[in-house]
Design a protein around this motif. Structure first.
Motif, PDB file in Angstrom:
ATOM      1  N   LYS A 134     -38.898  -3.085   0.226  1.00 40.28           N
ATOM      2  CA  LYS A 134     -39.489  -4.416   0.420  1.00 40.28           C
ATOM      3  C   LYS A 134     -40.138  -4.905  -0.868  1.00 40.28           C
ATOM      4  CE  LYS A 134     -40.433  -4.269   5.368  1.00 40.28           C
ATOM      5  NZ  LYS A 134     -41.484  -4.312   6.398  1.00 40.28           N
ATOM      6  N   LYS A 194     -37.422  -5.927  -3.241  1.00 37.24           N
ATOM      7  CA  LYS A 194     -36.804  -7.204  -2.849  1.00 37.24           C
ATOM      8  C   LYS A 194     -37.701  -8.377  -3.222  1.00 37.24           C
ATOM      9  CE  LYS A 194     -33.562  -5.840   0.667  1.00 37.24           C
ATOM     10  NZ  LYS A 194     -32.827  -6.352   1.800  1.00 37.24           N
ATOM     11  N   LYS A 195     -39.022  -8.216  -3.076  1.00 40.89           N
ATOM     12  CA  LYS A 195     -39.943  -9.274  -3.501  1.00 40.89           C
ATOM     13  C   LYS A 195     -39.891  -9.460  -5.011  1.00 40.89           C
ATOM     14  CE  LYS A 195     -43.175  -8.788   0.311  1.00 40.89           C
ATOM     15  NZ  LYS A 195     -44.514  -8.347   0.737  1.00 40.89           N
ATOM     16  N   GLN A 236     -37.321  -8.789  -6.926  1.00 43.47           N
ATOM     17  CA  GLN A 236     -36.038  -9.421  -7.221  1.00 43.47           C
ATOM     18  C   GLN A 236     -36.090 -10.919  -6.905  1.00 43.47           C
ATOM     19  OE1 GLN A 236     -32.774  -8.005  -4.868  1.00 43.47           O
ATOM     20  NE2 GLN A 236     -31.264  -8.619  -6.382  1.00 43.47           N
ATOM     21  N   SER A 295     -32.291  -4.792  -9.041  1.00 43.22           N
ATOM     22  CA  SER A 295     -31.196  -5.377  -8.261  1.00 43.22           C
ATOM     23  C   SER A 295     -30.159  -4.328  -7.880  1.00 43.22           C
ATOM     24  CB  SER A 295     -30.545  -6.528  -9.021  1.00 43.22           C
ATOM     25  OG  SER A 295     -29.879  -6.057 -10.161  1.00 43.22           O
ATOM     26  N   VAL A 321     -31.610  -2.365  -4.878  1.00 43.83           N
ATOM     27  CA  VAL A 321     -31.581  -3.190  -3.672  1.00 43.83           C
ATOM     28  C   VAL A 321     -30.146  -3.352  -3.163  1.00 43.83           C
ATOM     29  CG1 VAL A 321     -31.998  -5.521  -2.784  1.00 43.83           C
ATOM     30  CG2 VAL A 321     -33.732  -4.388  -4.163  1.00 43.83           C
ATOM     31  N   ASP A 352     -28.796  -2.172   0.469  1.00 44.42           N
ATOM     32  CA  ASP A 352     -28.142  -3.112   1.376  1.00 44.42           C
ATOM     33  C   ASP A 352     -26.739  -2.640   1.740  1.00 44.42           C
ATOM     34  OD1 ASP A 352     -30.334  -4.765   1.464  1.00 44.42           O
ATOM     35  OD2 ASP A 352     -29.560  -6.182  -0.024  1.00 44.42           O
TER      36      ASP A 352
END
Length: 97
Positions: free
Chosen positions: A12, A15-16, A18, A75, A78, A82
């Motif tokens: 998390k 992702k923030k 990124q 990235s 992440v 994903d």
């Protein structure tokens, strides 16, 4: 990393991070293209858009061809998370069909 070793809080946070990086790049591009449009330099503006689109196309084709993520360390982590999590969910959903 193995699937069981993913730290959700860390993902998390990444992702923030990124999201912030992507927003910063978009803001800089917006300011650059706004400056070019304001100073009546349409050839540079159109050329800038063309160069940006070609860069996006080349990166996309490279990722599709090789399957390896490209970008910053954040990235790539992440994208790997994903890919593993969405891939697992897709396989589980397929079992029940």
């Amino acid at each position: 990393m193995d699937e069981t070793q993913w730290d959700i809080q860390e993902v998390k946070h990444l992702k923030k991070k990124q999201l912030f990086q992507n927003n910063l790049v978009m803001l800089l591009l917006f300011v650059l293209f706004g400056y070019l449009a304001e100073n009546r330099k349409p050839s540079l503006l159109i050329g800038g858009f063309c160069v940006l689109l070609w860069i996006i196309v080349v990166i996309t084709l490279y990722v599709l061809k090789t399957g390896s993520p490209i970008g910053t360390k954040t990235s790539r982590i992440v994208q790997e998370f994903d890919r593993r999590s969405f891939g697992r969910e897709a396989l589980e959903a397929k079992k029940y069909d």
